[in-house]
Design a protein around this motif. Structure first.
Motif, PDB file in Angstrom:
ATOM      1  N   ASP A 103      -4.209  -2.547   7.526  1.00 27.07           N
ATOM      2  CA  ASP A 103      -3.848  -4.025   7.114  1.00 27.07           C
ATOM      3  C   ASP A 103      -4.174  -4.789   8.211  1.00 27.07           C
ATOM      4  N   PRO A 104      -5.336  -5.636   8.297  1.00 26.50           N
ATOM      5  CA  PRO A 104      -5.684  -6.372   9.413  1.00 26.50           C
ATOM      6  C   PRO A 104      -4.569  -7.413   9.894  1.00 26.50           C
ATOM      7  N   SER A 105      -3.531  -7.748   9.131  1.00 30.97           N
ATOM      8  CA  SER A 105      -2.642  -8.615   9.271  1.00 30.97           C
ATOM      9  C   SER A 105      -1.701  -8.159  10.382  1.00 30.97           C
ATOM     10  N   PHE A 106      -1.726  -6.847  10.600  1.00 30.16           N
ATOM     11  CA  PHE A 106      -0.580  -6.250  11.664  1.00 30.16           C
ATOM     12  C   PHE A 106      -1.378  -5.938  12.833  1.00 30.16           C
ATOM     13  N   ASN A 166       3.094  -1.434  15.316  1.00 24.54           N
ATOM     14  CA  ASN A 166       3.029   0.140  14.841  1.00 24.54           C
ATOM     15  C   ASN A 166       2.567   0.235  13.410  1.00 24.54           C
ATOM     16  N   LEU A 167       1.832  -0.592  12.833  1.00 19.99           N
ATOM     17  CA  LEU A 167       1.341  -0.719  11.476  1.00 19.99           C
ATOM     18  C   LEU A 167       0.134  -0.997  11.385  1.00 19.99           C
ATOM     19  N   ASP A 168      -0.817  -1.167  12.680  1.00 20.85           N
ATOM     20  CA  ASP A 168      -2.138  -1.588  12.592  1.00 20.85           C
ATOM     21  C   ASP A 168      -3.126  -0.606  12.145  1.00 20.85           C
ATOM     22  N   GLY A 169      -2.937   0.712  12.078  1.00 14.67           N
ATOM     23  CA  GLY A 169      -3.715   1.499  11.486  1.00 14.67           C
ATOM     24  C   GLY A 169      -3.247   2.385  10.330  1.00 14.67           C
ATOM     25  N   THR A 170      -3.605   3.587  10.202  1.00 13.78           N
ATOM     26  CA  THR A 170      -3.204   4.534   8.920  1.00 13.78           C
ATOM     27  C   THR A 170      -2.268   5.308   9.597  1.00 13.78           C
ATOM     28  N   THR A 171      -2.053   5.697  10.809  1.00 13.80           N
ATOM     29  CA  THR A 171      -0.994   6.446  11.556  1.00 13.80           C
ATOM     30  C   THR A 171      -0.328   5.711  12.533  1.00 13.80           C
ATOM     31  N   SER A 172       1.108   5.776  12.555  1.00 17.39           N
ATOM     32  CA  SER A 172       1.824   5.208  13.563  1.00 17.39           C
ATOM     33  C   SER A 172       1.910   6.107  14.656  1.00 17.39           C
ATOM     34  N   ASP A 173       2.504   5.473  15.822  1.00 16.75           N
ATOM     35  CA  ASP A 173       3.063   6.103  16.916  1.00 16.75           C
ATOM     36  C   ASP A 173       4.117   7.152  16.737  1.00 16.75           C
ATOM     37  N   TRP A 174       4.384   7.932  17.291  1.00 20.96           N
ATOM     38  CA  TRP A 174       5.558   8.631  17.280  1.00 20.96           C
ATOM     39  C   TRP A 174       6.818   7.631  17.925  1.00 20.96           C
ATOM     40  N   GLY A 230      10.198  10.625  14.484  1.00 24.06           N
ATOM     41  CA  GLY A 230       9.699  10.668  13.092  1.00 24.06           C
ATOM     42  C   GLY A 230       8.135   9.825  13.453  1.00 24.06           C
ATOM     43  N   ARG A 231       7.635   9.779  12.097  1.00 26.34           N
ATOM     44  CA  ARG A 231       6.243   9.087  12.174  1.00 26.34           C
ATOM     45  C   ARG A 231       5.887   8.658  11.017  1.00 26.34           C
ATOM     46  N   ARG A 232       4.904   7.728  10.752  1.00 31.02           N
ATOM     47  CA  ARG A 232       4.508   7.235   9.482  1.00 31.02           C
ATOM     48  C   ARG A 232       3.014   7.131   9.311  1.00 31.02           C
ATOM     49  N   TRP A 233       2.758   7.375   8.193  1.00 31.51           N
ATOM     50  CA  TRP A 233       1.405   7.449   7.673  1.00 31.51           C
ATOM     51  C   TRP A 233       1.096   6.542   6.488  1.00 31.51           C
ATOM     52  N   ASP A 249       0.819  -1.334  -0.037  1.00 26.99           N
ATOM     53  CA  ASP A 249      -0.184  -0.036   0.029  1.00 26.99           C
ATOM     54  C   ASP A 249       0.945   1.373  -0.044  1.00 26.99           C
ATOM     55  N   GLY A 250       0.247   2.511   0.266  1.00 28.36           N
ATOM     56  CA  GLY A 250       1.027   3.640   0.096  1.00 28.36           C
ATOM     57  C   GLY A 250       1.424   4.155   1.465  1.00 28.36           C
ATOM     58  N   LYS A 251       2.678   4.605   1.623  1.00 29.46           N
ATOM     59  CA  LYS A 251       2.940   5.175   2.806  1.00 29.46           C
ATOM     60  C   LYS A 251       4.067   6.261   2.842  1.00 29.46           C
ATOM     61  N   ILE A 252       4.017   7.176   3.711  1.00 35.51           N
ATOM     62  CA  ILE A 252       4.925   8.338   3.876  1.00 35.51           C
ATOM     63  C   ILE A 252       5.251   8.274   5.322  1.00 35.51           C
ATOM     64  N   SER A 253       6.613   8.508   5.140  1.00 33.45           N
ATOM     65  CA  SER A 253       7.504   8.413   6.791  1.00 33.45           C
ATOM     66  C   SER A 253       7.983   9.995   6.573  1.00 33.45           C
ATOM     67  N   ALA A 254       7.930  10.761   7.684  1.00 29.68           N
ATOM     68  CA  ALA A 254       8.898  11.772   7.952  1.00 29.68           C
ATOM     69  C   ALA A 254       9.369  11.893   9.367  1.00 29.68           C
ATOM     70  N   GLY A 255      10.664  12.390   9.287  1.00 24.81           N
ATOM     71  CA  GLY A 255      11.471  12.512  10.386  1.00 24.81           C
ATOM     72  C   GLY A 255      12.383  13.647  10.275  1.00 24.81           C
ATOM     73  N   LEU A 256      13.135  13.729  11.831  1.00 28.85           N
ATOM     74  CA  LEU A 256      14.087  14.874  11.811  1.00 28.85           C
ATOM     75  C   LEU A 256      15.075  14.305  12.588  1.00 28.85           C
TER      76      LEU A 256
END
Length: 728
Positions: free
Chosen positions: A567-570, A575-583, A559-562, A535-542
């Protein structure tokens, strides 16, 4: 020990007819240009014709081949060809070691001789003293009333060495290179501690020698009184065997063996033990059937070619708790290219090849479970596990590689599976105008699974997965007079295949993984093959870093991931269970040996509540050294819905120059118990270390319950550890 005769060569040569001498009042001419000339200085040098002797008296000093001999008087008898030096005899060897004697006599061929009032100070600081030292022509060298210590001695201050070894007689056999003692006593602070009617060990200058090693003895609640006596057998220059029978009060004897051998192309190491006994608990109570029991831990690695090696690792034992009942170490050591998990034994046979443009490993794996929850036959046998990769440097077009992998899993209880995977990836790295870095990438992989028909109707599954995207970063550096500062924002964007995880595919190799800062900018953050992040994903960090000129350094990454869809497999822990990850974040503060702190955290996406923290601290100075680690995992990430928290700490604080306080603790805060706790005191000087440590554990594993012990360990410089006692 009695090496004084090696240095007495200067005596015979100095007093022989061909010598160069310098005397302050009487001198003898230089009669030869011998390349091994001895320079002899003395107040007087003269000849006694009636006795056919040459005498040097007064501040005698002979210099030969870098060695120095000093004495009050030296006499060489030409008839008997013997040399005698008397009065404050000192021999200084080329390595700086010094030997002293009241009187030394030696034959010109060094085949026999004696020394009276002999002592020596060796290069390592150790001292040996004897009333007399005698060298015989058959190579037997004996000393009477011997004292040996590695501790500094100051006679003027009347100091007693921390430890010393006294013996009525010591004999060095040059042929066997063994030193033996009669009526030997080990003294600690001048107090006799151990008596040995007979004690022997190899000459320190000799090669490895067979013989008895230092035993261990004590008392435990499991074994009762026990005694283990190792015997070291030097089988050959390339192999040895340690045989260590263990005799106990409560249970039958156990035999432990440790075999090592080196070959031209590699080496092996085997540790094993065997006994015939019933099962018994931590109180020594027996139950069950008496049968043969034991363990086998072994490893070996060999070179086939310059690029290929093969090896093996063996880990097996007859009972889940065998190692804990007999306190056998080694479970968890790495014995091949893979390492086992805690309380799991891993046996492996493998081959590894690596060249300039390829890497391959193939292995056969077998796992034995030692946990109470492990059902017999439920852990798989892997036949085989393979990974191979070939890569190319495309110059301006970047790097490309192809890879292949396979895993065949067999179980006596549970489902079997087979997997074959083939993939390819490409990436390049560019620097754009303005200082941006641009790293496009792409990967594609095909997986085929042959599944167990007993579990599902379809006995196979296949899929094609992949990702393509880019990483863009903008590193900024600001040099300063006292500190350099670096900031680097980074973004990763990728699009991958959807519905990558088929529910019928079993998850064997991705049971424990978590997307954290170490894989934040990877397109597929899953470790293993059975799950894939599409699927699509974007990660941003400093990333920020500050480096001071005088040493301190601070760094941090956050950083964080969107993701485009859940995906119900996670599961949530990934930290991949939804559309937005934890920091996710990591930080390091490094002040050198004085202090270093490493911290990793995971903050909940809603409200920034702490989901996980792992902090490690280390510090060291002239008075202390310590290491500590604290961890906490919230109930939101724990599968059993309970909070997990604890800390580990170990260290030593020097109270005075000689005394230290020792402390260690592994604390389970969540369950309010100590997995292990140690504290004690230590005494250390230049030649010894004495530790008295109390330990207690509150953990219980079936029949092996909470226990405590007191350990006394005394280590002697140059002689090693001399004993310990355990009380459980």
């Amino acid at each position: 020990m009695a090496n004084w005769y090696h240095y007495a060569a200067a005596l015979a040569l100095a007093a022989s007819p061909s010598f160069g001498a310098i005397a302050q009042e009487t001198s003898a001419p230089d009669t030869t240009a011998n390349s091994e000339q001895v320079v002899l200085e003395a107040d007087y040098v003269y000849e006694l014709r009636d006795e056919n002797s040459i005498v040097a008296e007064g501040n005698v000093e002979a210099l030969y081949d870098g060695r120095i001999l000093r004495a009050d008087r030296l006499v060489y008898n030409r008839t008997t060809e013997r040399v005698r030096a008397t009065g404050n005899v000192v021999i200084i060897d080329t390595d700086g070691s010094q030997q002293f004697s009241d009187e030394v006599e030696v034959g010109s061929n060094l085949s026999d001789g004696y020394a009276i009032g002999y002592s020596a100070r060796l290069t390592d600081g150790s001292t040996i003293v004897a009333n007399s030292a005698i060298r015989q022509s058959d190579g037997i060298n004996a000393m009477d009333q011997v004292i040996y210590t590695a501790c500094p001695i100051c006679e003027a201050k009347g100091q007693t060495p921390t430890w010393s070894l006294r013996a009525r007689r010591a004999v060095l056999d040059q042929e066997t290179q063994m030193i033996s003692y009669r009526d030997a006593v080990l003294e600690v602070m001048g107090i006799p501690v151990f008596y040995f009617p007979y004690l022997a060990h190899p000459d320190p200058t000799s090669d490895r020698r067979s013989g008895l090693m230092i035993p261990s003895a004590g008392f435990s609640s499991k074994l009762g009184a026990f005694y283990q006596q190792p015997y070291y057998w030097a089988i050959s220059d390339s192999s040895d065997l340690t045989i260590a029978p263990l005799i106990t009060e409560n249970v039958n004897p156990m035999l432990e063996l440790d075999y090592r051998k080196r070959f031209y192309s590699g080496a092996i190491n085997i540790n094993t033990s065997i006994t015939r006994e019933k099962d018994f608990d931590s109180d020594g109570q027996k139950f069950g059937e008496e049968k043969w029991r034991g363990h086998l831990y072994g490893s070996g690695r060999f070179a086939l070619t310059e690029e290929w090696q093969w090896g093996f690792g063996v880990e097996t034992q007859t009972d889940d708790l065998y190692d804990r009942r007999y306190d056998i170490d080694g479970q968890g050591d790495k014995r091949g290219i893979y390492q086992s998990q805690p309380r799991r034994l891993l046996s492996q046979l493998y081959a590894v090849g690596q060249g300039d443009s390829y890497y391959t490993d193939v292995s056969l794996l077998s796992i034995q479970g030692l946990r109470g929850s492990d059902a017999d036959g439920s852990l798989p046998t892997v036949t085989p596990l393979l990974f191979s990769e070939k890569y190319w440097d495309l110059g301006d077009y970047g790097f490309a590689s192809v890879n292949a992998s396979t895993a065949i899993l067999r179980r006596d209880v549970g489902d079997d599976s087979q997997r074959v995977s083939v993939g390819a990836d490409w990436s390049t790295y560019k620097i754009l105008p303005g200082g941006f870095t641009f790293e496009p990438f792409a990967e594609l992989r095909g997986d085929y699974y042959q599944l167990d028909q007993r579990r599902i109707e379809d006995d196979n599954a296949s899929r094609l997965v992949g990702n393509a995207g880019t990483r863009i970063a903008y590193p900024m550096i600001r040099p300063g007079k006292t500190v350099d500062i670096m900031l680097e924002p980074e973004v990763m964007a990728a699009w991958g295949t959807s519905n990558s995880n088929d529910p019928i595919i079993p998850n064997e190799d991705a049971l424990l993984f978590e997307m954290d800062e170490t894989v934040l900018f990877d397109a597929n953050t899953v470790a293993g093959y059975d799950l894939y992040e599409g699927d699509g994903k974007i990660s941003a960090g400093l990333t920020a870093r500050a480096v001071w000129k005088d040493g301190p350094e601070l760094s941090a990454t956050v950083g964080r991931r969107w993701r485009s869809r859940p995906d119900p497999s996670f599961e949530k822990v990934t930290n991949l269970d939804g559309t937005t990850s934890d920091w996710v974040a990591a930080a390091t503060a490094d002040f050198g040996k004085a202090l270093r702190i490493d911290t990793r955290v995971r903050l909940d996406q809603d409200g920034l509540e702490l989901n996980r923290i792992d902090t490690r601290l280390s510090t060291q100075s002239s008075r202390w050294r310590a290491t500590g680690q604290y961890y906490k995992i919230s109930e939101r990430l724990n599968p059993n819905q309970e909070e997990d928290e604890g800390f580990f700490m170990t260290g030593e604080f020097r109270i005075t120059e000689r005394y230290s306080f020792i402390y260690g603790q592994l604390r389970d805060i969540a369950n309010n118990r100590n997995a292990r706790k140690d504290f004690g005191i230590a005494y250390e000087d230049d030649c010894s270390r004495l530790e008295l440590v109390y330990s207690r554990t509150e953990l219980q594993d079936r029949t092996q319950g909470p226990s405590e012990n007191i350990q006394i360990r005394f280590s002697l410089k140059t002689l090693g550890q001399f004993g310990s006692s355990d009380f459980d």
